[in-house]
Write an enzyme that holds these catalytic residues in place. Structure first.
Site, PDB file in Angstrom:
ATOM      1  N   ASP A 200      53.131 107.320 100.358  1.00 15.28           N
ATOM      2  CA  ASP A 200      51.691 106.913 100.322  1.00 15.28           C
ATOM      3  C   ASP A 200      51.813 105.240 100.660  1.00 15.28           C
ATOM      4  O   ASP A 200      52.072 104.623  99.860  1.00 15.28           O
ATOM      5  CB  ASP A 200      50.712 107.164  98.906  1.00 15.28           C
TER       6      ASP A 200
ATOM      7  N   HIS B 245      42.626 112.225  89.667  1.00 15.61           N
ATOM      8  CA  HIS B 245      43.780 112.013  88.721  1.00 15.61           C
ATOM      9  C   HIS B 245      43.510 112.244  87.320  1.00 15.61           C
ATOM     10  O   HIS B 245      44.375 112.503  86.284  1.00 15.61           O
ATOM     11  CB  HIS B 245      44.272 110.429  89.027  1.00 15.61           C
TER      12      HIS B 245
ATOM     13  N   ASP C 115      47.739 118.302  96.907  1.00 12.89           N
ATOM     14  CA  ASP C 115      47.758 116.663  96.448  1.00 12.89           C
ATOM     15  C   ASP C 115      48.746 117.162  95.013  1.00 12.89           C
ATOM     16  O   ASP C 115      49.260 118.316  94.898  1.00 12.89           O
ATOM     17  CB  ASP C 115      46.407 116.462  95.932  1.00 12.89           C
TER      18      ASP C 115
END
Length: 321
Positions: free
Chosen positions: A71, A188, A258
């Protein structure tokens, strides 16, 4: 386990490593036939020379080599710093667009070239960028990672960034389909919910995915529930991935989940159930980050049948030129 010369294919699991050099446990895990890629973090970086040595060892373990990704968007999501160009948050490009659209597009292309060139020089194949989420001003986890509120501006700036990546030989990955900018919660740590209609989402947040067309080589769906469409997060939803992304929007590239260790993914069960649900919904590869024991559990329990298009989609992400 066979030596690297015996491998002819890669699997669907993307794992990480804990430090700046590989351990025996890392080598064992990366040699597993279900592993297809490695995602790097700031903890894996001490210097450009060290990073190149680490990626070189990762590449040498397997043939064809594992996809090495990171990322590296810019702003607060830039994993490598010392010796790398500081990439601004993408919101700065959106603000430049409001003053001078042509200058913003040129700058986006320049930044894409810089990201791609510097990562490629260090042995990294792919950055999970661009962020295609819209800047609704209400998602803390997205925030200044988004280009703009206007889906048309996001599309044009993302296309320019992707062009820069392409000039450096790097593919791209748009995220987080169909859009994470509206929901308040951070996936998250919680399960975000976006209660808008499908019509509203397709006309706004999801529009860049259709408009970018072949300029988009990979997509990462959001761990967000859109109850007007499905009761499960988009990354576990056949309606979103197979029905809307593939059939309605015509996307033909590779789909990454993800990180399956995020709190929002827990709705699908344990790690093996999460991976099976994501792969069954239409993901091609699944990420398991920050928990090596959980990655081992997944590799021991996952049952996977290689889709016909898997390897060709994966090959499109490897550096060209």
């Amino acid at each position: 386990m066979k030596t690297n010369s015996g491998y002819k294919a890669r699997g669907p699991v993307v794992v990480d490593v804990p430090g700046t050099a590989l351990t025996d446990d890392d080598r064992r895990r990366l040699a597993h036939p279900l592993v297809g890629g490695v995602i790097l973090f700031a903890r894996n970086f001490a210097s450009k020379a060290q990073l190149a040595q680490l990626t070189g060892e990762i590449r040498a373990l397997r043939s064809p080599h594992l996809l090495v990704c990171v990322d590296h968007e810019g702003g607060r999501v830039q994993r490598f710093r010392d010796g790398f160009t500081a990439i601004p948050p993408m919101r700065e490009l959106g603000r430049l667009w409001d003053r001078d659209p042509l200058a913003a597009c040129r700058r986006a292309t320049e930044l894409g070239q810089t990201i791609g060139r510097e990562l490629r020089d260090a042995g990294v194949d792919l950055s999970f960028t661009p962020v295609l989420d819209l800047d609704h001003g209400q998602s803390g986890v997205i925030g200044d990672r988004a280009f703009h509120r206007d889906a048309r501006v996001v599309t044009l700036l993302a296309k320019s960034l992707n062009h820069g990546l392409l000039l450096s030989g790097m593919a791209n990955c748009g995220k987080h389909f169909p859009g994470h900018g509206w929901a308040h919660a951070d996936s998250h740590f919680a399960l975000p919910v976006d209660e808008r209609s499908l019509k509203a989402i397709l006309a706004d947040d999801a529009a860049p995915y259709g408009w970018l067309g072949e300029a988009l080589t990979a997509v990462m769906p959001a761990h967000v529930v859109y109850p007007a469409v499905d009761a499960v997060p988009a990354g576990f939803s056949r309606k979103w991935l197979r029905g809307i992304l593939r059939r309605r929007l015509g996307f033909t590239g590779l789909v990454f989940s993800d990180d399956l260790t995020m709190e929002a993914a827990a709705v699908a069960g344990g790690i093996v159930e999460r991976a099976q649900a994501a792969l069954g919904a239409g993901c091609d590869m699944v990420l398991v980050c920050n928990q090596p024991a959980v990655a081992d559990e997944l590799l021991a329990g996952l049952r996977w049948r290689r889709p016909r298009a898997f390897e060709s989609r994966l090959e499109r992400l490897l550096p060209q030129g």
